[in-house]
Design a protein around this motif. Structure first.
Motif, PDB file in Angstrom:
ATOM      1  N   ARG A  48     -31.707 165.817 -49.488  1.00 37.89           N
ATOM      2  CA  ARG A  48     -31.947 164.679 -50.379  1.00 37.89           C
ATOM      3  C   ARG A  48     -31.189 164.851 -51.696  1.00 37.89           C
ATOM      4  N   GLU A  49     -31.264 166.020 -52.278  1.00 30.98           N
ATOM      5  CA  GLU A  49     -30.566 166.271 -53.545  1.00 30.98           C
ATOM      6  C   GLU A  49     -29.050 166.221 -53.338  1.00 30.98           C
ATOM      7  N   PHE A  50     -28.583 166.801 -52.256  1.00 29.98           N
ATOM      8  CA  PHE A  50     -27.159 166.860 -51.947  1.00 29.98           C
ATOM      9  C   PHE A  50     -26.567 165.466 -51.818  1.00 29.98           C
ATOM     10  N   LEU A  51     -27.227 164.596 -51.042  1.00 25.43           N
ATOM     11  CA  LEU A  51     -26.686 163.253 -50.822  1.00 25.43           C
ATOM     12  C   LEU A  51     -26.674 162.431 -52.095  1.00 25.43           C
ATOM     13  N   ARG A  52     -27.675 162.605 -52.917  1.00 25.33           N
ATOM     14  CA  ARG A  52     -27.729 161.861 -54.180  1.00 25.33           C
ATOM     15  C   ARG A  52     -26.479 162.130 -55.014  1.00 25.33           C
ATOM     16  N   HIS A  53     -26.072 163.386 -55.067  1.00 25.44           N
ATOM     17  CA  HIS A  53     -24.927 163.729 -55.903  1.00 25.44           C
ATOM     18  C   HIS A  53     -23.597 163.421 -55.231  1.00 25.44           C
ATOM     19  N   VAL A  54     -23.520 163.561 -53.915  1.00 28.20           N
ATOM     20  CA  VAL A  54     -22.300 163.134 -53.226  1.00 28.20           C
ATOM     21  C   VAL A  54     -22.066 161.654 -53.480  1.00 28.20           C
ATOM     22  N   TYR A  55     -23.114 160.860 -53.378  1.00 23.52           N
ATOM     23  CA  TYR A  55     -23.013 159.423 -53.655  1.00 23.52           C
ATOM     24  C   TYR A  55     -22.536 159.191 -55.088  1.00 23.52           C
ATOM     25  N   ARG A  56     -23.159 159.872 -56.026  1.00 28.34           N
ATOM     26  CA  ARG A  56     -22.812 159.699 -57.441  1.00 28.34           C
ATOM     27  C   ARG A  56     -21.338 160.000 -57.693  1.00 28.34           C
ATOM     28  N   ARG A  57     -20.825 161.029 -57.061  1.00 21.22           N
ATOM     29  CA  ARG A  57     -19.464 161.473 -57.345  1.00 21.22           C
ATOM     30  C   ARG A  57     -18.404 160.730 -56.532  1.00 21.22           C
ATOM     31  N   GLU A  58     -18.780 160.225 -55.366  1.00 17.43           N
ATOM     32  CA  GLU A  58     -17.779 159.661 -54.463  1.00 17.43           C
ATOM     33  C   GLU A  58     -17.744 158.130 -54.435  1.00 17.43           C
ATOM     34  N   MET A  59     -18.670 157.495 -55.113  1.00 18.11           N
ATOM     35  CA  MET A  59     -18.616 156.037 -55.198  1.00 18.11           C
ATOM     36  C   MET A  59     -17.572 155.614 -56.240  1.00 18.11           C
ATOM     37  N   PRO A  60     -16.975 154.419 -56.069  1.00 21.18           N
ATOM     38  CA  PRO A  60     -17.258 153.413 -55.034  1.00 21.18           C
ATOM     39  C   PRO A  60     -16.476 153.588 -53.740  1.00 21.18           C
ATOM     40  N   GLU A  61     -15.564 154.546 -53.687  1.00 19.39           N
ATOM     41  CA  GLU A  61     -14.709 154.686 -52.502  1.00 19.39           C
ATOM     42  C   GLU A  61     -15.523 154.966 -51.244  1.00 19.39           C
ATOM     43  N   LEU A  62     -16.626 155.709 -51.389  1.00 16.70           N
ATOM     44  CA  LEU A  62     -17.404 156.091 -50.211  1.00 16.70           C
ATOM     45  C   LEU A  62     -17.937 154.880 -49.459  1.00 16.70           C
ATOM     46  N   ALA A  63     -18.352 153.854 -50.176  1.00 13.77           N
ATOM     47  CA  ALA A  63     -18.962 152.691 -49.526  1.00 13.77           C
ATOM     48  C   ALA A  63     -18.004 151.997 -48.566  1.00 13.77           C
ATOM     49  N   GLY A  64     -16.719 152.002 -48.871  1.00 15.97           N
ATOM     50  CA  GLY A  64     -15.749 151.317 -48.018  1.00 15.97           C
ATOM     51  C   GLY A  64     -14.921 152.252 -47.172  1.00 15.97           C
ATOM     52  N   ALA A  65     -15.276 153.540 -47.133  1.00 16.26           N
ATOM     53  CA  ALA A  65     -14.477 154.523 -46.399  1.00 16.26           C
ATOM     54  C   ALA A  65     -14.495 154.239 -44.901  1.00 16.26           C
ATOM     55  N   ASN A  66     -13.353 154.484 -44.259  1.00 17.98           N
ATOM     56  CA  ASN A  66     -13.237 154.198 -42.826  1.00 17.98           C
ATOM     57  C   ASN A  66     -12.051 154.982 -42.256  1.00 17.98           C
ATOM     58  N   GLN A  67     -12.140 156.316 -42.321  1.00 17.83           N
ATOM     59  CA  GLN A  67     -10.992 157.151 -41.976  1.00 17.83           C
ATOM     60  C   GLN A  67     -10.614 157.082 -40.491  1.00 17.83           C
ATOM     61  N   LEU A  68     -11.540 156.653 -39.625  1.00 17.51           N
ATOM     62  CA  LEU A  68     -11.205 156.504 -38.213  1.00 17.51           C
ATOM     63  C   LEU A  68     -10.760 155.083 -37.868  1.00 17.51           C
ATOM     64  N   ASP A  69     -10.688 154.229 -38.886  1.00 18.30           N
ATOM     65  CA  ASP A  69     -10.226 152.846 -38.713  1.00 18.30           C
ATOM     66  C   ASP A  69     -11.035 152.112 -37.652  1.00 18.30           C
ATOM     67  N   ALA A  70     -12.354 152.270 -37.708  1.00 16.95           N
ATOM     68  CA  ALA A  70     -13.247 151.556 -36.781  1.00 16.95           C
ATOM     69  C   ALA A  70     -13.374 150.104 -37.234  1.00 16.95           C
ATOM     70  N   GLN A  71     -13.249 149.169 -36.289  1.00 14.92           N
ATOM     71  CA  GLN A  71     -13.174 147.752 -36.657  1.00 14.92           C
ATOM     72  C   GLN A  71     -14.170 146.862 -35.932  1.00 14.92           C
ATOM     73  N   GLU A  72     -15.001 147.414 -35.063  1.00 13.60           N
ATOM     74  CA  GLU A  72     -15.908 146.573 -34.280  1.00 13.60           C
ATOM     75  C   GLU A  72     -17.021 145.995 -35.152  1.00 13.60           C
ATOM     76  N   ALA A  73     -17.433 144.785 -34.798  1.00 11.47           N
ATOM     77  CA  ALA A  73     -18.598 144.181 -35.442  1.00 11.47           C
ATOM     78  C   ALA A  73     -19.867 144.871 -34.943  1.00 11.47           C
ATOM     79  N   LEU A  74     -20.941 144.731 -35.699  1.00 11.76           N
ATOM     80  CA  LEU A  74     -22.218 145.316 -35.303  1.00 11.76           C
ATOM     81  C   LEU A  74     -22.803 144.504 -34.145  1.00 11.76           C
ATOM     82  N   PRO A  75     -23.095 145.138 -33.007  1.00 13.64           N
ATOM     83  CA  PRO A  75     -23.700 144.396 -31.890  1.00 13.64           C
ATOM     84  C   PRO A  75     -25.024 143.747 -32.294  1.00 13.64           C
TER      85      PRO A  75
END
Length: 508
Positions: A309-336
């Motif tokens: 819980r503590e780890f994710l809070r700080h990863v989010y803090r440091r890596e936003m806003p890029e993290l929200a739109g990250a897509n390194q595998l270039d996945a493009q499918e819509a949500l079923p």
């Protein structure tokens, strides 16, 4: 000066409210928040009812509370500052620099000023995490050990209690057939919850205009979550007394008839501030010290709260806003669509989605190894699945779901996940009882009736070979990839195409 607490910062005995006992409290209940996504009605009931109960409890203590119900936070702040010109507000730090500047601008536009103080829902400060992370790549295990040493939790001098840092090898068991978990706690909710739930149903049903199902996709059971400090403490007591001992060995197991297994069900209370991380950790450790819970269960729980819980809070803090739109595998499918409806013949996904529609909840392995795993191997665009998790779960906030879904679940950024958590039906069968009652065959990869996880798993490895083969943790998987002939690969690709067509047409 006025203490302004947001709806997920309901801290009364710590934080700015406790440190400024003579100053009034401001709470702003904004409806626009509830229209941003098709939120589960239990999520909205939880947040709004907890705010209203908190308001009443603080007022009963003799303190002045300014409670603003408005369409937007900006409207609520403007109304408050119209009545209290030039008021100085103090509030807890939001999770990102961008959010801080947004709040500062809202207050300034309404004619006031705001100062930010540390968020005491967490144990690791930003400065302490930043100093730890200055050495390079994030690694959760290293951070967890760092926090154990910093806090002294489960430590014997400089060594971990019991001689081991974690007991994962004891915490991946499947329960015997005769095992039955303790029933989850229930609460006698009063008028505030009843009235809030009715108001939510009337106000926000169909109130979301985006795809695919508006605000009416859920099928909620009676509301069951703690909304007051007293109820949250009861939930903690119940977990430590009846569920903690079995939590460790069976924390990764899944059973169709036991939606809660022995999980704590404390995430909503922690994320709203009704419980503090130190008190839940210390209660669990106390159970170990009195012989009421084994070390593997207690360490597994402490790892979730003190570490993850503590780890994710700080990863989010440091890596936003890029993290929200990250897509390194270039996945493009819509949500079923079955993520919203539960309408699929896959027994595991149908049952888990049905539970989400009823309760706004499933436990962490169902989230990671069923819902996120399917999205990963199917190729769902990370942002789309993150949006669903944020809307669907009662304990979801953007800082929670984004690193868990985009990074851990869909391997979207590569900032801390060292491999994608892709799995076939073999994992699902090992850790659950779903496969025995499923019309899909767990042992088949191709052809009619083959479990969708199997063909999608192999096709995922094939599709992302350029990105993944060099990963040292993927060596065994790609040795199996190399053992498959062209005829077998043709069947796998054909079956994967069939599965995607079925999912897009709502026939999976």
């Amino acid at each position: 000066m006025t203490v302004w607490l947001r709806g997920d910062h309901l801290l009364r005995h710590r934080g700015p409210l406790s440190r400024r006992p003579d100053e009034p409290l401001l709470l702003v209940e904004a409806e626009s928040f509830a229209r941003k996504l098709p939120y589960h009605p239990h999520k909205l009931t939880l947040v709004f009812a907890a705010m209203r109960e908190f308001r009443d409890a603080v007022r009963e203590s003799g303190r002045t509370v300014h409670y603003r119900r408005a369409e937007t936070f900006a409207d609520g702040l403007a109304a408050h500052l119209d009545e209290h010109p030039d008021d100085d507000l103090v509030t807890t730090e939001p999770q990102t620099d961008a959010a801080r500047e947004r709040l500062r601008s809202l207050v300034a536009d309404a004619g006031g000023t705001v100062q930010f103080v540390p968020d005491e829902r967490f144990l690791c400060s930003p400065d302490r995490f930043d100093a730890w992370a200055s050495g390079g790549r994030y690694r959760h295990e290293d951070f967890y050990r760092f926090m154990r040493r910093e806090t002294g939790y489960l430590m014997d001098g400089g060594d971990p209690v019991g001689g081991e840092w974690n007991y994962d090898d004891r915490n991946r068991e499947t329960p015997p057939g005769e095992w039955t978990p303790a029933d989850p706690p229930t609460f006698d909710h009063g008028e505030t919850v009843t009235e809030t739930a009715e108001w939510v149903a009337e106000t926000f049903a169909g109130g979301y205009d985006g795809p695919p199902y508006g605000g009416d996709w859920a099928d909620p059971e009676p509301f069951r979550w703690p909304v007051t400090r007293r109820q949250a403490v009861r939930a903690l007591d119940h977990f430590v007394t009846y569920r903690l001992a079995d939590f460790g060995p069976y924390q990764d197991a899944m059973r169709g008839e036991a939606w809660a297994m022995s999980h704590s069900l404390l995430s909503t209370s922690l994320n709203l501030g009704l419980l503090g991380p130190e008190e839940v950790i210390e209660r669990a450790i106390g159970a170990y010290e009195t012989g009421d819970a084994p070390l593997n269960s207690v360490e597994g729980f402490v790892r979730q709260v003190l570490g993850w819980r503590e780890f994710l809070r700080h990863v989010y803090r440091r890596e936003m806003p890029e993290l929200a739109g990250a897509n390194q595998l270039d996945a493009q499918e819509a949500l079923p669509e079955f993520y919203w409806t539960g309408d699929t013949d896959m027994a595991c996904l149908s049952d888990v989605v049905d539970g989400v529609r009823k309760r706004g909840y499933s436990h962490h392995i169902e989230r990671l190894m069923l819902l996120a795993n399917f999205g990963l191997v199917y190729g769902v665009e990370p942002e789309r699945l993150n949006r669903w998790f944020h809307a669907a779960y009662v304990d979801a906030f953007h800082w929670v779901t984004t690193p868990n879904v985009v990074e851990m679940g869909l391997y979207g950024a590569g900032v801390f996940a060292t491999k994608p958590y892709a799995a076939s039906a073999n994992y699902v069968d090992k850790m659950s009882d779903y496969c025995s009652g499923c019309p899909y065959y767990k042992t088949k990869t191709t052809g009619e009736g083959a479990c969708p996880f199997n063909a999608l798993y192999w096709e995922f490895l094939d599709r992302n070979e350029d990105e993944l083969r060099s990963n040292h943790r993927m060596g065994l998987m790609y040795s199996h990839v190399d053992n498959k002939g062209e005829e077998e690969w043709a069947g796998i690709r054909e079956r994967a195409d069939e599965i995607r067509t079925m999912a897009r047409e709502g026939e999976l």
